[in-house]
Scaffold this motif. Structure first.
Motif, PDB file in Angstrom:
ATOM      1  N   SER A   1       0.867  -1.172   0.000  1.00 18.14           N
ATOM      2  CA  SER A   1       0.000   0.000   0.000  1.00 18.14           C
ATOM      3  C   SER A   1       0.904   1.223   0.000  1.00 18.14           C
ATOM      4  CB  SER A   1      -0.917   0.018   1.222  1.00 18.14           C
ATOM      5  OG  SER A   1      -1.771   1.148   1.177  1.00 18.14           O
ATOM      6  N   HIS A   2       0.438   2.317  -0.608  1.00 24.39           N
ATOM      7  CA  HIS A   2       1.224   3.537  -0.696  1.00 24.39           C
ATOM      8  C   HIS A   2       0.589   4.632   0.150  1.00 24.39           C
ATOM      9  CE1 HIS A   2       3.870   2.308  -4.083  1.00 24.39           C
ATOM     10  NE2 HIS A   2       2.821   1.567  -4.433  1.00 24.39           N
ATOM     11  N   THR A   3       1.437   5.470   0.764  1.00 27.33           N
ATOM     12  CA  THR A   3       0.952   6.651   1.460  1.00 27.33           C
ATOM     13  C   THR A   3       1.891   7.821   1.190  1.00 27.33           C
ATOM     14  OG1 THR A   3       2.174   6.268   3.516  1.00 27.33           O
ATOM     15  CG2 THR A   3      -0.005   5.243   3.331  1.00 27.33           C
ATOM     16  N   LEU A   4       1.363   9.010   1.357  1.00 26.12           N
ATOM     17  CA  LEU A   4       2.142  10.246   1.284  1.00 26.12           C
ATOM     18  C   LEU A   4       1.886  11.038   2.558  1.00 26.12           C
ATOM     19  CD1 LEU A   4       1.244  11.486  -2.331  1.00 26.12           C
ATOM     20  CD2 LEU A   4       3.268  10.191  -1.661  1.00 26.12           C
ATOM     21  N   GLU A   5       2.927  11.666   3.090  1.00 18.02           N
ATOM     22  CA  GLU A   5       2.770  12.524   4.257  1.00 18.02           C
ATOM     23  C   GLU A   5       3.476  13.854   3.995  1.00 18.02           C
ATOM     24  OE1 GLU A   5       3.599  10.910   8.093  1.00 18.02           O
ATOM     25  OE2 GLU A   5       3.021   8.881   7.511  1.00 18.02           O
ATOM     26  N   PHE A   6       2.790  14.948   4.333  1.00 17.10           N
ATOM     27  CA  PHE A   6       3.395  16.275   4.155  1.00 17.10           C
ATOM     28  C   PHE A   6       2.644  17.268   5.043  1.00 17.10           C
ATOM     29  CE2 PHE A   6       0.218  15.468   0.921  1.00 17.10           C
ATOM     30  CZ  PHE A   6      -0.611  16.589   0.971  1.00 17.10           C
ATOM     31  N   PRO A   7       3.333  18.315   5.487  1.00 18.87           N
ATOM     32  CA  PRO A   7       2.660  19.344   6.290  1.00 18.87           C
ATOM     33  C   PRO A   7       1.952  20.349   5.390  1.00 18.87           C
ATOM     34  CG  PRO A   7       4.989  19.835   6.129  1.00 18.87           C
ATOM     35  CD  PRO A   7       4.779  18.548   5.387  1.00 18.87           C
ATOM     36  N   SER A   8       0.867  20.902   5.883  1.00 20.14           N
ATOM     37  CA  SER A   8       0.142  21.917   5.115  1.00 20.14           C
ATOM     38  C   SER A   8      -0.817  22.648   6.039  1.00 20.14           C
ATOM     39  CB  SER A   8      -0.625  21.276   3.962  1.00 20.14           C
ATOM     40  OG  SER A   8      -1.369  22.259   3.251  1.00 20.14           O
ATOM     41  N   MET A   9      -1.104  23.895   5.694  1.00 18.92           N
ATOM     42  CA  MET A   9      -2.112  24.661   6.411  1.00 18.92           C
ATOM     43  C   MET A   9      -3.494  24.246   5.906  1.00 18.92           C
ATOM     44  SD  MET A   9      -0.451  26.577   8.509  1.00 18.92           S
ATOM     45  CE  MET A   9      -1.778  27.658   9.050  1.00 18.92           C
ATOM     46  N   VAL A  10      -4.425  24.094   6.827  1.00 17.97           N
ATOM     47  CA  VAL A  10      -5.816  23.839   6.461  1.00 17.97           C
ATOM     48  C   VAL A  10      -6.638  25.041   6.911  1.00 17.97           C
ATOM     49  CG1 VAL A  10      -5.616  21.326   6.548  1.00 17.97           C
ATOM     50  CG2 VAL A  10      -6.200  22.559   8.622  1.00 17.97           C
ATOM     51  N   LEU A  11      -7.649  25.366   6.131  1.00 18.10           N
ATOM     52  CA  LEU A  11      -8.447  26.565   6.396  1.00 18.10           C
ATOM     53  C   LEU A  11      -9.905  26.205   6.613  1.00 18.10           C
ATOM     54  CD1 LEU A  11      -6.985  28.837   3.551  1.00 18.10           C
ATOM     55  CD2 LEU A  11      -6.266  28.741   5.947  1.00 18.10           C
ATOM     56  N   SER A  12     -10.484  26.904   7.582  1.00 14.65           N
ATOM     57  CA  SER A  12     -11.917  26.785   7.825  1.00 14.65           C
ATOM     58  C   SER A  12     -12.440  28.189   8.103  1.00 14.65           C
ATOM     59  CB  SER A  12     -12.195  25.857   9.017  1.00 14.65           C
ATOM     60  OG  SER A  12     -13.585  25.822   9.295  1.00 14.65           O
ATOM     61  N   GLY A  13     -12.934  28.812   7.061  1.00 16.72           N
ATOM     62  CA  GLY A  13     -13.369  30.206   7.207  1.00 16.72           C
ATOM     63  C   GLY A  13     -12.165  31.093   7.487  1.00 16.72           C
ATOM     64  N   GLU A  14     -12.191  31.814   8.594  1.00 21.42           N
ATOM     65  CA  GLU A  14     -11.105  32.703   8.972  1.00 21.42           C
ATOM     66  C   GLU A  14     -10.041  31.995   9.809  1.00 21.42           C
ATOM     67  OE1 GLU A  14     -10.812  35.785   7.926  1.00 21.42           O
ATOM     68  OE2 GLU A  14     -12.674  35.574   6.772  1.00 21.42           O
ATOM     69  N   ARG A  15     -10.302  30.764  10.180  1.00 23.92           N
ATOM     70  CA  ARG A  15      -9.363  30.043  11.040  1.00 23.92           C
ATOM     71  C   ARG A  15      -8.474  29.139  10.199  1.00 23.92           C
ATOM     72  NH1 ARG A  15     -14.318  29.860  13.613  1.00 23.92           N
ATOM     73  NH2 ARG A  15     -14.733  27.816  12.704  1.00 23.92           N
ATOM     74  N   SER A  16      -7.241  28.966  10.682  1.00 23.06           N
ATOM     75  CA  SER A  16      -6.291  28.096   9.990  1.00 23.06           C
ATOM     76  C   SER A  16      -5.477  27.319  11.019  1.00 23.06           C
ATOM     77  CB  SER A  16      -5.358  28.911   9.087  1.00 23.06           C
ATOM     78  OG  SER A  16      -4.574  29.799   9.867  1.00 23.06           O
ATOM     79  N   GLN A  17      -4.885  26.227  10.554  1.00 17.24           N
ATOM     80  CA  GLN A  17      -4.106  25.372  11.456  1.00 17.24           C
ATOM     81  C   GLN A  17      -3.098  24.565  10.628  1.00 17.24           C
ATOM     82  OE1 GLN A  17      -4.233  24.610  15.026  1.00 17.24           O
ATOM     83  NE2 GLN A  17      -2.332  23.596  14.411  1.00 17.24           N
ATOM     84  N   LEU A  18      -1.842  24.551  11.093  1.00 17.11           N
ATOM     85  CA  LEU A  18      -0.854  23.681  10.463  1.00 17.11           C
ATOM     86  C   LEU A  18      -1.181  22.229  10.805  1.00 17.11           C
ATOM     87  CD1 LEU A  18       1.852  23.311   8.923  1.00 17.11           C
ATOM     88  CD2 LEU A  18       2.997  23.429  11.157  1.00 17.11           C
ATOM     89  N   SER A  19      -1.244  21.384   9.771  1.00 17.91           N
ATOM     90  CA  SER A  19      -1.628  19.984   9.980  1.00 17.91           C
ATOM     91  C   SER A  19      -0.667  19.057   9.257  1.00 17.91           C
ATOM     92  CB  SER A  19      -3.052  19.742   9.462  1.00 17.91           C
ATOM     93  OG  SER A  19      -3.983  20.544  10.150  1.00 17.91           O
ATOM     94  N   GLU A  20      -0.659  17.792   9.695  1.00 13.17           N
ATOM     95  CA  GLU A  20       0.096  16.736   9.025  1.00 13.17           C
ATOM     96  C   GLU A  20      -0.882  15.988   8.125  1.00 13.17           C
ATOM     97  OE1 GLU A  20       3.255  15.721   9.073  1.00 13.17           O
ATOM     98  OE2 GLU A  20       4.046  17.178  10.497  1.00 13.17           O
ATOM     99  N   ILE A  21      -0.715  16.122   6.824  1.00 14.68           N
ATOM    100  CA  ILE A  21      -1.611  15.482   5.869  1.00 14.68           C
ATOM    101  C   ILE A  21      -1.088  14.084   5.551  1.00 14.68           C
ATOM    102  CG2 ILE A  21      -2.837  15.742   3.698  1.00 14.68           C
ATOM    103  CD1 ILE A  21      -3.196  18.068   5.683  1.00 14.68           C
ATOM    104  N   LYS A  22      -1.973  13.117   5.582  1.00 15.96           N
ATOM    105  CA  LYS A  22      -1.597  11.759   5.197  1.00 15.96           C
ATOM    106  C   LYS A  22      -2.569  11.282   4.133  1.00 15.96           C
ATOM    107  CE  LYS A  22       0.045   7.386   6.958  1.00 15.96           C
ATOM    108  NZ  LYS A  22       0.653   6.761   8.146  1.00 15.96           N
ATOM    109  N   ALA A  23      -2.025  11.037   2.926  1.00 14.30           N
ATOM    110  CA  ALA A  23      -2.841  10.567   1.806  1.00 14.30           C
ATOM    111  C   ALA A  23      -2.695   9.053   1.710  1.00 14.30           C
ATOM    112  CB  ALA A  23      -2.398  11.237   0.516  1.00 14.30           C
ATOM    113  N   LEU A  24      -3.828   8.357   1.726  1.00 12.12           N
ATOM    114  CA  LEU A  24      -3.822   6.901   1.817  1.00 12.12           C
ATOM    115  C   LEU A  24      -4.138   6.251   0.478  1.00 12.12           C
ATOM    116  CD1 LEU A  24      -5.907   6.501   5.105  1.00 12.12           C
ATOM    117  CD2 LEU A  24      -3.447   6.919   4.873  1.00 12.12           C
ATOM    118  N   GLY A  25      -3.388   5.195   0.183  1.00  6.27           N
ATOM    119  CA  GLY A  25      -3.712   4.367  -0.965  1.00  6.27           C
ATOM    120  C   GLY A  25      -4.591   3.202  -0.549  1.00  6.27           C
ATOM    121  N   GLU A  26      -5.123   2.474  -1.524  1.00  4.08           N
ATOM    122  CA  GLU A  26      -5.997   1.341  -1.227  1.00  4.08           C
ATOM    123  C   GLU A  26      -5.254   0.289  -0.405  1.00  4.08           C
ATOM    124  OE1 GLU A  26      -9.148   0.999  -1.711  1.00  4.08           O
ATOM    125  OE2 GLU A  26      -9.359   2.941  -2.730  1.00  4.08           O
TER     126      GLU A  26
END
Length: 829
Positions: free
Chosen positions: A85-110
C-alpha cells in the motif's frame, strides 16, 4: 542386527511391565514436552507480538523516502506475493473560514493499513474500526484539529486548491508509531485527491511510503533483496528501527522466552540423569545373565543402543504430542486474554523436540551404556555394582557439552548463555564441595544420636554419591525456577514502572526563555503539577577530534542521517533516573561551565565516538568544542523528554535556546491544552496519547505472555522434578525393607527419611538461592539492562518450601510400599 533388535524390544517390554523404565520414559516425555510446549507457545506468542508491534507501523516493514519510491520495489513485492500500500505525508495549512491550522496530511492508498486498524467516529456514535479509507472528496480529522477549528462532521475544510467534507473524526491511527513526534494534528485523505490540491510541487517536503506485509520468511527474503538497493534518501523501516521502546520490550520478551526454554532444558537434563539410575540398576542382572550365556560386549552395545533409540522415538513422539496439546490450552487462554486468535504454530518446535529428545537421551545414557556393556557375569552372584567412581566422571563429558550447547541454543544470546553456563557450573562445583564437606563432618561426629536421626545421617554417610546426586538435582531444578521467577519479577516491575498510568502523553515544544515563569503560573492556575522544563539548543556537528565530519564515510544509512541533521543539545546538573552511566564520570557542581559532553551510547557507537573525543559544533554560527566525558544508556521507553547530548550548566547559557517539556494530561483535562495554546500561540503540542496506548497495550500483552510462559515452565519443572524424585524409589524401598527386617518401626523409617531429605532440601535450597540470585543479578544488569533487587522473600520461601515439600514428597513416594510385607517386597525386587 535382527537378534539384537528382538532382544532389545523384548527386554524393553519386560522392563516396561516391571515398571523400571517408566520413570526414564516419563522424564524423557516431560523433557520433550517442556521443550516443545514452550517452543510451540513462544513461537505463537512471538508471532503475535511481532504482529501487534507491526500495528504501530501499519505494516510489517515500510520503505520511506523523500522522493517518489522507484517502481521496482513495489513490482518485486507484488511478484513475491507481498501485500503493498502507498501513502504520502506532508505538512500543510488547512483553512476553515477565517481560522487556519498547520496539519500533518496523510494521503492513503488502497489497502491501508496492512496491519492494525483505523478507529473513527461517525454520526456521533462510538469509535469503531474503519472499513477502508476516506472516500474521494472527504477527509478524516483528529479531535484536536476539530476542537482547534471548531469543526464537526459535515463541515467543509479547505486544503490547497480543493475543499473537502469532514466525514469522520479520527481517534486512532495504526501507523502513527513509526513517526510518533509529528508536530501537528493529523488529516487523512484519499491519495486520489492529492493532485487536485496542488500542494505537492518541486521542493515540497513529502514523505513517500511503501507499506509491506507478508509472513516472516517472505519479508526477510524481500528485505534482504531491497536493503542493498536503497539509494540516498531511502530507508527500510521496521519495528526495530521505528520504535525503540517497543524494540526494547520485544527484545527483553524474547530473551525471557529463551530463558524459559533454557530452564526447561536444565530441568529435563537433571531429571533424565536421575531417572537413568533405576534403569541401569534393573538392567544389570539381565546383561550379566547374557554374559553368562556368552553374549559379547558388541552385542550388548547394539541392544543398548537400539533400546535407547526406541525410547527416544517413543518419548520424543509422546512428548511432542503432549507439548502440542499443552500449548493449545495456553493458546486458547492467551487468545481470550488478547481478544484475538493466536496464529497457528510452525512445525519447527516439534522438530526441535525430536532433536532434543534424541540428543539428550543418548548423551544422558552414554555413561550407563559404557557401564552396562562391561557388566561382569559375576554380578549375578555379587550385587555390589554401585555408582560410577569419581575417576569415571569423564564419561559425562558428552552430556555436559550437550547441555551447554542446548543452553546456548535456547538462550539466543551469548552473554545470557555464558552467564547460565557459568552459574550452573558454579552450582555443580559448590554442591560437590559441600556434600563432601558434609560427609566428612558426619564421619567426625560421634554416633550417639537418637535412632531416627542416626538412621537418616547414616544414609548420607553410607551413600555420599547418591546424596550428592540428589542435592545436585534438586538444587539445579530450584535454581532454574528461582532464576526464572526473579528475572520475571524484575522484568515486569521494570515494564510497569517504565510506563505507569501517568506516563507523559503530551510534549510541548517551542517554549521561549521569557515564557518560563508564565508557563509555570499557567499550570499552577490549572491545578496541575508544574512539568520539568528542559532547555534545547540546536547545533550541527562539524568535526570529530579536529577532523571535518565526512558523512559519506558512514556506511549505515541511519548514521548518515544522524550526522547530517542538527543535534538538540541540552544541559543538566543531575542525570535523570531513567539514564544509566556506562563509562566515564558525571560532572560535579564544581565542573559547571566546563566544555564537557555526555553522549547516549547508541549514537556514540553509530558515529564512532568514544570517551575523551573532542566534538566540534556550530551553534547558530558560533563554534563550540566539547569533550566527551561520559556515555549513558537512555531508557527511551519511559516516554519522558531525553537527549542524546548533555552538557553541564553554564556551557550553553549564552546560546539561543528554547524549552520543551513532557507531561501527562488526563482525558478529562484535554481542554486545558486548548487554553494553553490560545494563551501561548507559539507553542506546539505533540499528542502521543494514541501511540502510548498502543505501546501500553503491547507491553500488557507481553506481560501476560511472560506470566503464562513462567507458569507453564514451573508446572513442567515440578513434574520433571517429581520424576527425578521417583527415580530413587527403588533404592529407598530396598533400604526401608531391610530396616523393617532388622526391627525398625514405620515411625523410625519415616523420621529417618525426613532427616535425610531435610538435609537434602536445606543444602539444595541454600545453594540454589545463592546461585540463582547471582545469576539473576548478572542477567538483569548485563543482558536485559533492567534494575535488580535482591528478593529476600523468594529466597526464604524457597528454603522453607524445600525443607517441607521435599521430605513430604519423598515419604509420599515411599509410604505405599510399607503396606506390604518385607518378604513380598524382597521377592518382587
Amino acid at each position: 542386527m535382527s537378534l539384537a533388535f528382538n532382544l532389545a524390544w523384548r527386554q524393553l517390554r519386560s522392563q516396561w511391565a516391571a515398571g523400571e523404565i517408566r520413570v526414564l520414559l516419563l522424564a524423557l516425555v516431560m523433557a520433550v514436552a517442556a521443550t516443545t510446549s514452550v517452543g510451540f507457545f513462544t513461537d505463537r506468542i512471538q508471532s503475535t507480538l511481532a504482529r501487534q508491534g507491526a500495528m504501530l507501523l501499519g505494516a510489517d516493514a515500510v520503505i520511506v523516502a523523500d522522493h517518489p519510491i522507484p517502481p521496482r520495489f513495489a513490482e518485486e513485492a507484488t511478484q513475491s506475493n507481498i501485500q503493498i500500500s502507498h501513502t504520502l505525508e506532508f505538512p500543510s495549512m488547512v483553512l476553515s473560514g477565517e481560522r487556519s491550522q498547520l496539519s500533518e496530511i496523510k494521503a492513503l492508498g488502497e489497502g491501508f493499513p496492512l496491519r492494525g486498524a483505523l478507529l473513527i467516529q461517525q454520526n456521533g456514535g462510538v469509535a469503531h474500526e474503519a472499513q477502508g479509507i476516506p472516500a474521494p472528496g472527504t477527509i478524516w480529522i483528529e479531535p484536536r484539529l476539530a476542537n482547534s477549528l471548531q469543526l464537526q462532521e459535515g463541515d467543509s475544510l479547505e486544503l490547497g486548491n480543493s475543499h473537502f467534507k469532514v466525514s469522520a473524526i479520527l481517534y486512532s491511527e495504526a501507523s502513527r508509531g513509526g513517526d510518533m513526534f509529528s508536530f501537528a494534528p493529523r488529516v487523512m485523505m484519499n491519495a486520489a485527491d492529492v493532485q487536485a490540491t496542488g500542494l505537492i510541487q518541486f521542493g515540497s517536503r513529502v514523505k513517500y511510503q511503501l507499506l509491506l506485509a507478508a509472513d516472516a520468511g517472505a519479508m526477510k527474503t524481500y528485505t534482504d533483496w531491497a536493503q542493498p538497493l536503497l539509494a540516498r534518501g531511502e530507508r527500510l523501516q521496521d519495528l526495530a528501527t521505528a520504535r525503540p521502546e517497543i524494540r526494547n520490550a520485544l527484545e527483553k520478551t524474547q530473551q525471557f522466552l529463551g530463558l524459559a526454554a533454557m530452564v526447561s532444558v536444565v530441568l529435563a537434563m537433571v531429571a533424565m540423569f536421575l531417572a537413568a539410575m533405576p534403569y541401569v540398576q534393573s538392567s544389570q542382572d539381565s546383561y550379566a545373565l547374557m554374559r553368562c550365556f556368552g553374549a559379547s560386549g558388541k552385542l550388548i552395545s547394539r541392544i543398548l543402543l537400539l533400546q535407547t533409540l526406541m525410547l527416544a522415538v517413543i518419548g520424543s513422539a509422546l512428548g511432542s504430542l503432549l507439548g502440542f496439546v499443552g500449548q493449545l490450552g495456553l493458546g486458547w487462554l492467551a487468545g481470550k486474554l488478547f481478544v484475538e486468535t493466536l496464529p497457528a504454530p510452525s512445525w519447527q518446535p516439534a522438530l526441535a523436540g525430536f532433536i532434543v529428545g534424541f540428543a539428550t537421551l543418548l548423551a544422558v545414557m552414554w555413561p550407563s551404556l559404557l557401564r552396562l556393556r562391561n557388566v561382569p557375569a559375576l554380578h549375578i552372584l555379587r550385587q555390589d555394582i554401585a555408582l560410577p567412581s569419581w575417576t569415571a566422571l569423564w564419561q559425562y563429558t558428552p552430556s555436559v557439552l550437550l547441555a551447554f550447547g542446548l543452553i546456548a541454543w535456547h538462550a539466543g544470546d551469548i552473554k545470557l548463555a555464558l552467564a547460565a553456563i557459568g552459574g550452573f557450573s558454579a552450582l555443580i562445583i559448590a554442591v560437590l564441595a559441600l556434600t563432601r564437606l558434609l560427609r566428612r563432618l558426619l564421619l567426625a561426629l560421634p554416633q550417639q544420636q537418637s535412632g531416627a536421626v542416626q538412621l537418616g545421617l547414616a544414609a548420607i554417610r553410607r551413600r555420599p554419591r547418591l546424596f550428592m546426586a540428589q542435592v545436585l538435582g534438586f538444587s539445579l531444578g530450584m535454581a532454574a525456577l528461582m532464576l526464572l521467577a526473579l528475572i520475571r519479577g524484575d522484568l515486569l516491575h521494570n515494564w510497569q514502572s517504565s510506563l505507569p498510568p501517568d506516563a507523559p502523553n503530551r510534549f510541548v515544544i517551542n517554549i521561549q526563555a521569557d515564557q518560563l515563569d508564565a508557563i509555570k503560573a499557567f499550570f499552577k492556575q490549572e491545578g496541575l503539577p508544574t512539568p520539568e522544563l528542559h532547555p534545547m539548543v540546536r547545533a550541527r556537528l562539524t568535526a570529530i577530534n579536529g577532523k571535518p565530519l565526512d558523512i559519506a564515510s558512514y556506511k549505515d544509512e541511519r548514521a548518515k542521517r544522524l550526522a547530517e541533521r542538527e543535534f538538540n543539545l541540552s544541559w543538566a546538573a543531575d542525570m535523570q533516573d531513567d539514564n544509566r552511566l556506562l563509562a566515564g564520570q558525571w560532572w560535579t557542581p564544581e565542573q559547571a561551565g566546563q566544555p564537557l559532553l555526555s553522549l547516549e551510547q547508541g549514537i556514540a557507537d553509530m558515529l564512532h565516538v568514544k570517551l575523551g573525543d573532542h566534538l566540534s559544533y556550530d551553534v547558530a554560527g558560533q563554534p563550540l568544542e566539547l569533550t566527551v566525558s561520559s556515555l549513558r544508556k537512555v531508557e527511551w521507553d519511559t516516554m519522558r523528554a531525553n537527549f542524546f547530548a548533555l552538557t553541564p550548566p553554564g556551557v550553553l547559557d549564552a546560546m539561543p535556546a528554547n524549552y520543551l517539556t513532557s507531561l501527562h494530561v488526563p482525558r478529562d483535562r484535554e481542554n486545558m491544552l486548548n487554553r494553553l495554546v490560545q494563551q501561548f500561540t507559539n507553542l506546539t503540542v505533540i499528542d502521543v496519547a494514541a501511540v502510548l496506548e498502543q505501546v501500553q497495550a503491547i507491553i500488557n500483552k507481553m506481560t501476560s505472555a511472560l506470566q503464562y510462559i513462567f507458569g507453564f515452565s514451573v508446572l513442567a519443572g515440578l513434574i520433571v522434578l517429581y520424576a527425578a524424585l521417583v527415580a530413587t524409589r527403588r533404592e529407598r524401598v530396598k533400604e526401608a525393607t531391610l530396616l523393617r527386617v532388622l526391627g525398625a518401626s514405620t515411625r523410625q523409617i519415616r523420621q529417618s527419611v525426613w532427616v535425610e531429605y531435610l538435609a537434602v532440601g536445606l543444602m539444595a535450597a541454600l545453594v540454589a538461592s545463592l546461585i540463582a540470585n547471582g545469576l539473576a543479578f548478572y542477567i538483569s544488569q548485563q543482558v536485559l539492562n533492567i534494575p535488580f533487587s535482591f528478593n529476600w522473600s523468594t529466597s526464604l520461601l524457597t528454603i522453607v518450601l524445600a525443607m517441607i515439600l521435599i521430605p513430604m514428597a519423598s515419604w509420599w513416594v515411599l509410604r505405599g510400599f510399607l503396606r506390604f510385607s518385607p518378604r513380598e517386597i524382597l521377592h518382587s525386587t
